[in-house]
Design an enzyme around this catalytic site. Structure first.
Site, mmCIF file in Angstrom:
data_model
loop_
_atom_site.group_PDB
_atom_site.id
_atom_site.type_symbol
_atom_site.label_atom_id
_atom_site.label_comp_id
_atom_site.label_asym_id
_atom_site.label_seq_id
_atom_site.Cartn_x
_atom_site.Cartn_y
_atom_site.Cartn_z
ATOM 1 N N ARG A 68 45.487 41.717 43.041
ATOM 2 C CA ARG A 68 46.491 42.427 42.229
ATOM 3 C C ARG A 68 47.763 41.612 42.062
ATOM 4 O O ARG A 68 48.261 41.457 40.935
ATOM 5 C CB ARG A 68 46.855 43.779 42.853
ATOM 6 C CG ARG A 68 45.960 44.896 42.452
ATOM 7 C CD ARG A 68 46.486 46.211 42.965
ATOM 8 N NE ARG A 68 46.761 46.128 44.401
ATOM 9 C CZ ARG A 68 47.390 47.049 45.090
ATOM 10 N NH1 ARG A 68 47.854 48.122 44.509
ATOM 11 N NH2 ARG A 68 47.574 46.913 46.385
ATOM 12 N N ASN A 125 44.203 48.689 42.094
ATOM 13 C CA ASN A 125 42.912 48.806 42.762
ATOM 14 C C ASN A 125 42.326 50.169 42.447
ATOM 15 O O ASN A 125 43.061 51.125 42.197
ATOM 16 C CB ASN A 125 43.072 48.690 44.285
ATOM 17 C CG ASN A 125 43.312 47.269 44.744
ATOM 18 O OD1 ASN A 125 43.052 46.321 44.029
ATOM 19 N ND2 ASN A 125 43.830 47.132 45.945
#
Length: 95
Positions: A22, A40
């Site tokens: 991320r 996520n």
């Protein structure tokens, strides 16, 4: 440059959580001047929305196929999307 813009939704699967994916993607998108977000998902995938100049979006999608250091990308599902309602690129909480 022709000024063409596009927005794509990505669902990235493989070893992509717990490896900094991320934060890495947020850095890639920010450096490319893209708008959108990354988060996520509870199923172990990473989901993202990338929006901006078509060439920059394509370049970041290509980088996503490799990912950061220890990530192992199995598959990226790419679909056309609507641009985000906000400028800039953000990391969102897990969904």
């Amino acid at each position: 440059m022709n000024g063409e813009r596009k927005a794509l939704s990505l669902r990235i699967t493989g070893r992509v959580q717990g490896v900094g994916y991320r934060a890495w993607l947020a850095g890639q998108a920010g450096a490319a001047g893209l708008d959108g977000w990354v988060r996520n998902r509870r199923d172990g995938s990473v989901e993202a929305l990338l929006s901006g100049p078509a060439e920059a979006v394509d370049r970041v999608v290509a980088a996503c196929r490799r990912g950061p250091g220890v990530a192992l990308v199995d598959r990226i599902q790419v679909t056309e999307a609507e641009p985000p309602d906000h400028p800039g690129f953000a990391q969102w909480p897990t969904l």
